[in-house]
Enzyme design. Structure first.
Site, short mmCIF file in Angstrom:
data_model
loop_
_atom_site.label_atom_id
_atom_site.label_comp_id
_atom_site.label_asym_id
_atom_site.label_seq_id
_atom_site.Cartn_x
_atom_site.Cartn_y
_atom_site.Cartn_z
N TYR A 112 47.02 22.90 -32.04
CA TYR A 112 45.64 23.33 -32.25
C TYR A 112 44.77 22.93 -31.07
CZ TYR A 112 41.99 25.07 -35.40
OH TYR A 112 41.00 25.83 -35.99
N GLY A 113 45.37 23.11 -29.86
CA GLY A 113 44.59 22.98 -28.65
C GLY A 113 43.82 24.27 -28.42
N GLY A 160 42.06 29.09 -30.79
CA GLY A 160 41.53 30.45 -30.62
C GLY A 160 42.38 31.50 -31.31
N GLY A 190 44.73 31.07 -33.64
CA GLY A 190 44.84 30.82 -35.07
C GLY A 190 43.63 31.34 -35.84
N LYS A 198 50.09 15.16 -38.49
CA LYS A 198 49.24 14.82 -39.63
C LYS A 198 48.29 13.68 -39.30
CE LYS A 198 49.39 13.95 -44.60
NZ LYS A 198 50.24 13.77 -45.80
N HIS A 227 52.89 31.25 -22.88
CA HIS A 227 53.13 30.79 -21.51
C HIS A 227 54.63 30.87 -21.28
CE1 HIS A 227 52.03 29.09 -17.80
NE2 HIS A 227 51.90 27.82 -18.11
N GLU A 260 45.84 29.54 -11.12
CA GLU A 260 45.05 28.37 -11.47
C GLU A 260 44.85 27.44 -10.27
OE1 GLU A 260 46.54 28.08 -16.12
OE2 GLU A 260 47.49 26.86 -14.57
#
Length: 398
Positions: A86-87, A92, A94, A110, A172, A260
């Site tokens: 959930y980075g 985004g 999700g 958790k 990626h 990048e």
């Protein structure tokens, strides 16, 4: 000022872009979709899979109209899409998948920081929020959106749950391409696909909420079912992509790491600093040096390039600016080309990936990163920029 004549056209460009963006909206935030579906339906009929000319080369692209919302919902009606991590990308993608009405669950450690963030954003433990192992087990389509280092470290934990018949999805090409370093190999009996938004997950989410979308590249590494390509197209639209173009896992990660470190972040920071430092050494004030280096670029000229192209921006600047840019751009090209060649080779041979993995694996990485970021934060150019930004009219409203 180089952008004086160009800036007079910026408002017209922005207004035109705002009007035309409505035609591209097929999937956006769920509440917006139903209200706009009929308005854009006639436009959708004229768009779709097509081969376009990109500077003389023909490429196939896929658009949202190829996968209208109901088609996507029907396609995935029997699937559970598990988002691992959930980075920026997990967050985004999700949320966009959830807002588009798909059956999505999230898997994170958790009670960790990401778990708490997910709960705060409406994910419910035991319903659509689980541990990484539980989510990987429950998902028929598993989106591995963990960081590159975490994908390496947690692969032995995740792999047993990626069983035949499932789809393993990446955003990626890093883990698969650099498998000698990550030890992540495509499991037998599963489709392995990639959809890589060309920007951060945060931007993906913001544009989705605005009814817009980032462009994304797609690739298929392993097609066991014979349907991997159509599945990744549907997923690409479902996460909020604007349009999709084809690549490979290797080319995606090579271009991503290269970009990048190059003009997207590394090179542009170096150029900003070099120009600013020369101006300061020649007696220009910090405000003048910043305005002529960063502010004019980001607020006036770059938006014009994004909207109309480099040639259009040149054509709409003053004659003095045109002549200077045309006379000097080749010198900058010649000076930087060897550096970019070295950079690409460093990406391709695995030097950059190994460095990233090594750095991210250090126990004090977050602390050492903060030291590096603080050095940038305290540099005069960016402290001057903070003051300049505060003076923008939109930031000075009462």
């Amino acid at each position: 000022m180089a952008s004086r004549s160009a800036s007079r056209t910026l408002a017209r460009v922005a207004a035109s872009a705002a009007r035309s963006s409505l035609a591209a909206r097929t999937m956006g935030a769920a509440p917006r979709f139903a209200a706009r579906a009929s308005a854009v339906s006639s436009i959708q009929q004229t768009r779709g899979i097509k081969t376009l000319n990109f500077g003389g080369s023909l490429e196939k692209v896929y658009e949202r109209s190829d996968w209208p919302k109901q088609k996507v919902l029907d396609y995935f009606k029997d699937d559970t899409i598990a988002v691992l991590g959930y980075g920026p990308q997990g967050h985004g993608q999700g949320l966009n998948l959830r807002d588009n009405g798909l059956n999505v669950i999230v898997g994170v450690r958790k009670d960790g920081r990401s778990w708490k963030k997910a709960v705060a954003e409406g994910w419910v433990p035991g319903k659509n929020l689980f541990t990484i192992e539980e989510a990987a087990d429950k998902g028929s389509i598993v989106l591995n959106l963990l960081s590159d280092a975490a994908q390496r470290d947690l692969w032995p934990t995740i792999k047993p749950f990626i069983t035949p018949g499932k789809t393993l999805y990446f955003s990626h090409g890093f883990a698969i391409t650099y498998k000698e370093q990550t030890h992540v190999e495509a499991p037998a009996g599963v489709d392995v696909v990639l959809c890589a938004p060309k920007g951060s997950g945060t931007t993906l989410r913001t544009l989705f909420l605005e009814g817009k979308g980032l462009n994304s590249s797609i690739a298929v590494f392993q097609d066991v079912s014979g349907k991997a390509h159509e599945r990744v197209q549907a997923l690409g639209v479902a996460i909020g992509s604007g349009y999709l173009y084809e690549t490979t896992f290797a080319k995606e990660v090579y271009s991503d790491l290269y970009g990048e470190r190059g003009v997207l972040m590394g090179a542009i920071n170096g150029l900003f600093r070099a120009q600013y430092d020369v101006l300061r050494a020649q007696g220009h004030s910090p405000s003048e040096a910043f305005n002529e280096t960063v502010e004019e670029a980001t607020q006036s000229l770059y938006p014009l390039i994004g909207a109309k192209g480099m040639d259009w921006m040149y054509a709409n600047c003053s004659v003095t600016a045109q002549r200077g840019a045309l006379d000097w751009h080749q010198k900058f090209y010649d000076a930087s080309l060897p550096v970019f060649k070295d950079l690409y080779e460093s990406v391709k041979n695995g030097t950059e990936s190994q460095r990233a993995l090594d750095k991210n694996s250090q126990p004090d990485y977050r602390e050492s990163l903060e030291v590096e970021l603080e050095e940038i934060r305290q540099a005069e150019i960016w402290r001057a920029g903070e003051t300049v930004r505060s003076l923008r009219p939109e930031n000075n409203k009462k």
